[in-house]
Write a protein that holds these residues in place. Structure first.
Motif, PDB file in Angstrom:
ATOM      1  N   ALA A 474       6.252  34.696  43.711  1.00 22.57           N
ATOM      2  CA  ALA A 474       7.631  35.099  44.024  1.00 22.57           C
ATOM      3  C   ALA A 474       7.797  36.608  43.900  1.00 22.57           C
ATOM      4  N   ILE A 475       8.708  37.143  44.683  1.00 22.33           N
ATOM      5  CA  ILE A 475       9.058  38.554  44.504  1.00 22.33           C
ATOM      6  C   ILE A 475      10.405  38.618  43.806  1.00 22.33           C
ATOM      7  N   SER A 476      10.546  39.616  42.923  1.00 19.26           N
ATOM      8  CA  SER A 476      11.849  39.706  42.253  1.00 19.26           C
ATOM      9  C   SER A 476      12.772  40.555  43.085  1.00 19.26           C
ATOM     10  N   ALA A 477      14.032  40.232  42.991  1.00 17.32           N
ATOM     11  CA  ALA A 477      15.018  40.911  43.822  1.00 17.32           C
ATOM     12  C   ALA A 477      16.368  40.904  43.134  1.00 17.32           C
ATOM     13  N   GLU A 478      17.231  41.782  43.656  1.00 19.09           N
ATOM     14  CA  GLU A 478      18.623  41.785  43.211  1.00 19.09           C
ATOM     15  C   GLU A 478      19.445  41.128  44.303  1.00 19.09           C
ATOM     16  N   VAL A 479      20.368  40.280  43.887  1.00 22.63           N
ATOM     17  CA  VAL A 479      21.247  39.634  44.868  1.00 22.63           C
ATOM     18  C   VAL A 479      22.685  39.878  44.449  1.00 22.63           C
ATOM     19  N   ARG A 480      23.507  40.283  45.426  1.00 21.25           N
ATOM     20  CA  ARG A 480      24.907  40.588  45.141  1.00 21.25           C
ATOM     21  C   ARG A 480      25.810  39.544  45.786  1.00 21.25           C
ATOM     22  N   LEU A 481      26.648  38.954  44.966  1.00 22.63           N
ATOM     23  CA  LEU A 481      27.585  37.944  45.455  1.00 22.63           C
ATOM     24  C   LEU A 481      28.984  38.549  45.471  1.00 22.63           C
ATOM     25  N   TYR A 482      29.746  38.203  46.484  1.00 29.26           N
ATOM     26  CA  TYR A 482      31.080  38.798  46.620  1.00 29.26           C
ATOM     27  C   TYR A 482      32.164  37.748  46.626  1.00 29.26           C
ATOM     28  N   ASP A 483      33.292  38.163  46.077  1.00 28.55           N
ATOM     29  CA  ASP A 483      34.494  37.332  46.154  1.00 28.55           C
ATOM     30  C   ASP A 483      35.584  38.219  46.740  1.00 28.55           C
ATOM     31  N   HIS A 484      36.772  37.647  46.978  1.00 27.94           N
ATOM     32  CA  HIS A 484      37.875  38.441  47.525  1.00 27.94           C
ATOM     33  C   HIS A 484      38.093  39.704  46.707  1.00 27.94           C
ATOM     34  N   LEU A 485      38.464  40.765  47.395  1.00 28.69           N
ATOM     35  CA  LEU A 485      38.731  42.028  46.710  1.00 28.69           C
ATOM     36  C   LEU A 485      40.014  41.941  45.876  1.00 28.69           C
ATOM     37  N   PHE A 486      40.935  41.102  46.311  1.00 26.99           N
ATOM     38  CA  PHE A 486      42.200  40.921  45.583  1.00 26.99           C
ATOM     39  C   PHE A 486      42.363  39.463  45.170  1.00 26.99           C
ATOM     40  N   THR A 487      43.166  39.251  44.130  1.00 21.47           N
ATOM     41  CA  THR A 487      43.315  37.888  43.603  1.00 21.47           C
ATOM     42  C   THR A 487      44.421  37.104  44.301  1.00 21.47           C
ATOM     43  N   VAL A 488      45.258  37.785  45.074  1.00 23.06           N
ATOM     44  CA  VAL A 488      46.387  37.093  45.714  1.00 23.06           C
ATOM     45  C   VAL A 488      46.339  37.309  47.230  1.00 23.06           C
ATOM     46  N   PRO A 489      46.919  36.369  47.995  1.00 27.38           N
ATOM     47  CA  PRO A 489      46.850  36.469  49.461  1.00 27.38           C
ATOM     48  C   PRO A 489      47.500  37.742  50.006  1.00 27.38           C
ATOM     49  N   VAL A 490      48.621  38.155  49.390  1.00 28.41           N
ATOM     50  CA  VAL A 490      49.288  39.373  49.871  1.00 28.41           C
ATOM     51  C   VAL A 490      49.355  40.381  48.731  1.00 28.41           C
ATOM     52  N   PRO A 491      48.342  41.236  48.595  1.00 23.45           N
ATOM     53  CA  PRO A 491      48.301  42.182  47.479  1.00 23.45           C
ATOM     54  C   PRO A 491      49.509  43.112  47.489  1.00 23.45           C
ATOM     55  N   GLY A 492      50.015  43.413  46.306  1.00 26.98           N
ATOM     56  CA  GLY A 492      51.105  44.365  46.190  1.00 26.98           C
ATOM     57  C   GLY A 492      52.475  43.778  46.458  1.00 26.98           C
ATOM     58  N   LYS A 493      52.555  42.486  46.644  1.00 26.57           N
ATOM     59  CA  LYS A 493      53.834  41.861  46.982  1.00 26.57           C
ATOM     60  C   LYS A 493      54.822  41.976  45.821  1.00 26.57           C
ATOM     61  N   THR A 494      54.303  41.843  44.596  1.00 30.23           N
ATOM     62  CA  THR A 494      55.218  41.830  43.456  1.00 30.23           C
ATOM     63  C   THR A 494      55.052  43.052  42.560  1.00 30.23           C
ATOM     64  N   GLY A 495      54.298  44.054  43.013  1.00 33.43           N
ATOM     65  CA  GLY A 495      54.122  45.232  42.170  1.00 33.43           C
ATOM     66  C   GLY A 495      53.082  46.132  42.789  1.00 33.43           C
ATOM     67  N   ASP A 496      52.350  46.831  41.944  1.00 36.22           N
ATOM     68  CA  ASP A 496      51.330  47.742  42.434  1.00 36.22           C
ATOM     69  C   ASP A 496      50.142  46.959  43.008  1.00 36.22           C
ATOM     70  N   VAL A 497      49.698  47.384  44.179  1.00 37.37           N
ATOM     71  CA  VAL A 497      48.551  46.744  44.827  1.00 37.37           C
ATOM     72  C   VAL A 497      47.355  46.685  43.874  1.00 37.37           C
ATOM     73  N   LEU A 498      47.140  47.780  43.145  1.00 28.15           N
ATOM     74  CA  LEU A 498      45.944  47.869  42.295  1.00 28.15           C
ATOM     75  C   LEU A 498      45.947  46.825  41.184  1.00 28.15           C
ATOM     76  N   ASP A 499      47.143  46.400  40.778  1.00 37.10           N
ATOM     77  CA  ASP A 499      47.218  45.360  39.744  1.00 37.10           C
ATOM     78  C   ASP A 499      46.657  44.034  40.247  1.00 37.10           C
ATOM     79  N   ASP A 500      46.582  43.898  41.560  1.00 34.91           N
ATOM     80  CA  ASP A 500      46.083  42.643  42.133  1.00 34.91           C
ATOM     81  C   ASP A 500      44.588  42.683  42.452  1.00 34.91           C
ATOM     82  N   LEU A 501      43.918  43.796  42.111  1.00 32.38           N
ATOM     83  CA  LEU A 501      42.469  43.870  42.362  1.00 32.38           C
ATOM     84  C   LEU A 501      41.759  42.764  41.582  1.00 32.38           C
ATOM     85  N   ASN A 502      40.775  42.149  42.195  1.00 29.02           N
ATOM     86  CA  ASN A 502      40.020  41.080  41.558  1.00 29.02           C
ATOM     87  C   ASN A 502      38.886  41.687  40.723  1.00 29.02           C
TER      88      ASN A 502
END
Ligand code: ATP
Ligand code: MG
Length: 570
Positions: A474-502
């Motif tokens: 086997a060769i060793s490797a790094e693997v990067r997994l991604y999820d949504h950048l924000f935790t809510v469907p409409v970032p910033g709806k109830t406050g600062d957009v940055l507060d919704d960063l995931n």
């Protein structure tokens, strides 16, 4: 552009029906347009995102379907925010999407001299005046949605005086903000855009293309429609926020000696769940270091999607499926992921990769022995052929494929349980070795040599099939997994957009083990890691250490979402 991409680009609008295409067809049928000319008009003040892809697919698609043409035009009227870096990146990204503007590359700045002459034309016709009010005063005089505006004291200034001042503005006699040129329309109009809009402003700023030639610049409203007219654009397609600007667009076209008469039509912009599609926001994410750059694989930019492994054809397919409408809506990311999965399923080579390794020792397999086993490259594409995968006494399997006390529906490995190793043998777990902390560190197993290639001659069945890699190969490797950048469907709806960063949008797995054929994965070629998802090599890789990004996981959530909405009757 590759043949595949140009063929695919032709498909963008194939069979598509929407209100814009209906208008275009009707105009052609009635002879109102001889041929269709559209334009994709980015402002070079940021990188393109997936919302721009929607606009590109529409503009290039409509032109292509009707045998017309689509221009790439940079709306470069604001030298303060514009940079060469963006111009070059935008051209490259439009090409990457599979679109070709041929010889028709334009810039609003190509037209500065004509636009200036047309501004003088308006002054001479009594339809524009130089205003000495400050920006703040102009705002106050403009009134509100419920109150009419007030005339500026300079509104009745004689044309000759305005003309003289306008020429001196151009000559650089006045500082920034000292004066502006305004169209003279209607300060009482219900449409704020018609309350004598500013059409030229003084800006002593170096322009990326015209350098220091100008110190006055036209506003977007004065440049856009006029550029359309100069270039012979017939259908100027833009997003809904310009609907209120259309009366001004038409007023300017009607009052200027333009060579052709373009028409503006508006459609809803793309809003994508769990992300932001405003350049201002995207710039903020980059500049404040919330992401690694414009091409961070979590970004909705075309650069980000590309690095994440989304093929341009999947993005075009997505744009085709969301369609063009006049009502705003929020599109699920799951649809974009579904489009990628559908395409990659047909094209991506299958490989075995263990992301969270657990060691397996096959006690009855001879020490020092290696054999190679045949594995299928892509069950969806027989022409992709097969490859050889090395097998030996020590292997790695996915830690999640073993449970010491498995619940009822867990069919993978457990003490005493037999499973199939994909393309190899049946193995049975004899013992789980633990460290001092009680963590399982190794499994002692036995294999059944009669099951080579996967089936037992005695007909006995196993319920689980798991993937593996040979530890020594086997060769060793790094693997990067991604999820949504924000935790809510409409970032910033109830406050600062940055507060919704995931905070968990990126997971880096550093100890992954890949089958040896992955060391040759060509840069950019997508692969499916069996049972895990679609991945693509990341440019951070070195020859010694591959790095892969997960484009999408295998599980398709889109089908579920669709079923739910059908149940709701939506
Ligand atoms: P932002 O509001 O983020 O600054 P923009 O609309 O100013 O974006 P432009 O560079 O002016 O960005 O956009 C070029 C073209 O792409 C315009 O015709 C614009 O209407 C269209 N466009 C921009 N964002 C979207 C979107 N989310 N969906 C569809 N079209 C879009
Ligand atoms: Mg814009």
């Amino acid at each position: 552009m590759s043949d595949a991409d140009s063929a695919a680009a032709a498909e963008v609008g194939e069979g598509a029906r929407d209100f814009i295409r209906d208008i275009v067809r009707a105009d052609l049928a009635a002879g109102r347009s001889e041929s269709v000319v559209t334009r994709f008009p980015p402002e070079p003040n940021g990188y393109l995102h997936i919302g721009h892809a929607k606009s590109m697919c529409l503009n290039f698609g409509v032109a292509r379907e009707s045998g017309g043409r689509c221009h790439l035009r940079f709306d470069d009227t604001n030298p303060v925010k514009e940079e060469h870096e963006y111009i070059e990146a935008i051209e490259a990204d439009v090409r990457w999407m599979g679109f070709d503007w041929g010889a028709h590359l334009y810039h609003a700045s190509d037209h500065f001299e004509t636009l200036y002459a047309w501004a003088e034309h308006l002054i001479q016709a009594g339809l524009a005046y130089v205003d000495d009010l400050s920006a703040e005063a102009i705002r106050e005089y403009r009134g509100t949605l419920t109150e009419p505006g007030k005339d500026s004291p300079y509104r009745e200034r004689p044309a000759e005086e305005s003309l003289d001042l306008f020429r001196r503005m151009r000559a650089g006699e006045f500082p920034d903000g000292a004066r502006v040129l305004r169209a003279r329309i209607d300060m009482a109009s219900g449409n704020m855009n018609l309350r004598d809009p500013v059409i030229y402003r003084i800006l002593h700023a170096r322009h990326p293309r015209t350098g220091d030639a100008w110190c006055i610049y036209p506003t977007y409203d004065f440049a856009h429609g006029q550029s359309d007219a100069i270039e012979g654009v017939t259908h100027s397609l833009c997003t809904l926020e310009f609907e209120d600007h259309r009366p001004l667009y038409d007023w300017l076209i009607a009052n200027l000696p333009v060579p052709t008469v373009p028409r503006q039509y508006e459609f809803a912009r793309l809003n994508l769940a769990y992300t932001v599609l405003s350049k201002r926001r995207l710039i903020q994410l980059v500049e404040e270091g919330h992401v690694s750059g414009w091409d961070d694989p979590r970004m909705p930019t075309l650069r980000g999607l590309r690095r994440r492994g989304f093929p341009p054809a999947a993005i075009r397919d997505f744009c085709k499926r969301i369609g063009i409408a006049k009502a705003d809506n929020l599109v699920e990311v799951a649809l974009l992921e579904h489009c990628a999965r559908e395409l990659l399923n047909k094209t991506a080579a299958r490989r075995m990769a263990v992301l969270r390794p657990l060691k397996v020792v096959i006690e009855n397999y001879p020490e020092g022995q290696t054999e190679t086993l045949k594995a299928i490259n892509n069950p969806e594409d027989p022409s992709a052929g097969t490859r050889q995968v090395p097998f030996s006494r020590e292997l790695y399997i996915e830690a999640g494929d073993f449970m010491e006390a498995p619940p009822k529906k867990f069919f993978r490995l457990a003490p005493g349980r037999e499973v199939r190793l994909r393309y190899a043998y049946f193995i049975t777990c004899r013992e789980a070795v633990k460290d001092a902390a009680g963590e399982v560190t190794e499994l002692r197993c036995t294999y059944d040599p009669t099951t080579r290639g996967g089936d037992a001659p005695d007909g006995r069945k196993v319920k689980g099939t798991i993937h593996w890699v040979s530890a020594a190969h086997a060769i060793s490797a790094e693997v990067r997994l991604y999820d949504h950048l924000f935790t809510v469907p409409v970032p910033g709806k109830t406050g600062d957009v940055l507060d919704d960063l995931n905070p968990d949008s990126l997971t880096v797995l550093e100890a992954c083990r890949l089958e040896p054929s992955l060391s040759q994965a060509a840069m950019g070629a997508p692969v499916q890691f069996e049972r895990q998802g679609y991945f693509c090599p990341d440019p951070d890789a070195t020859p010694e250490r591959p790095v892969f990004n997960r484009t999408v996981a295998l599980r398709d959530t889109w089908a579920k979402i669709q079923k739910k909405s059908q149940k709701r009757g939506g």
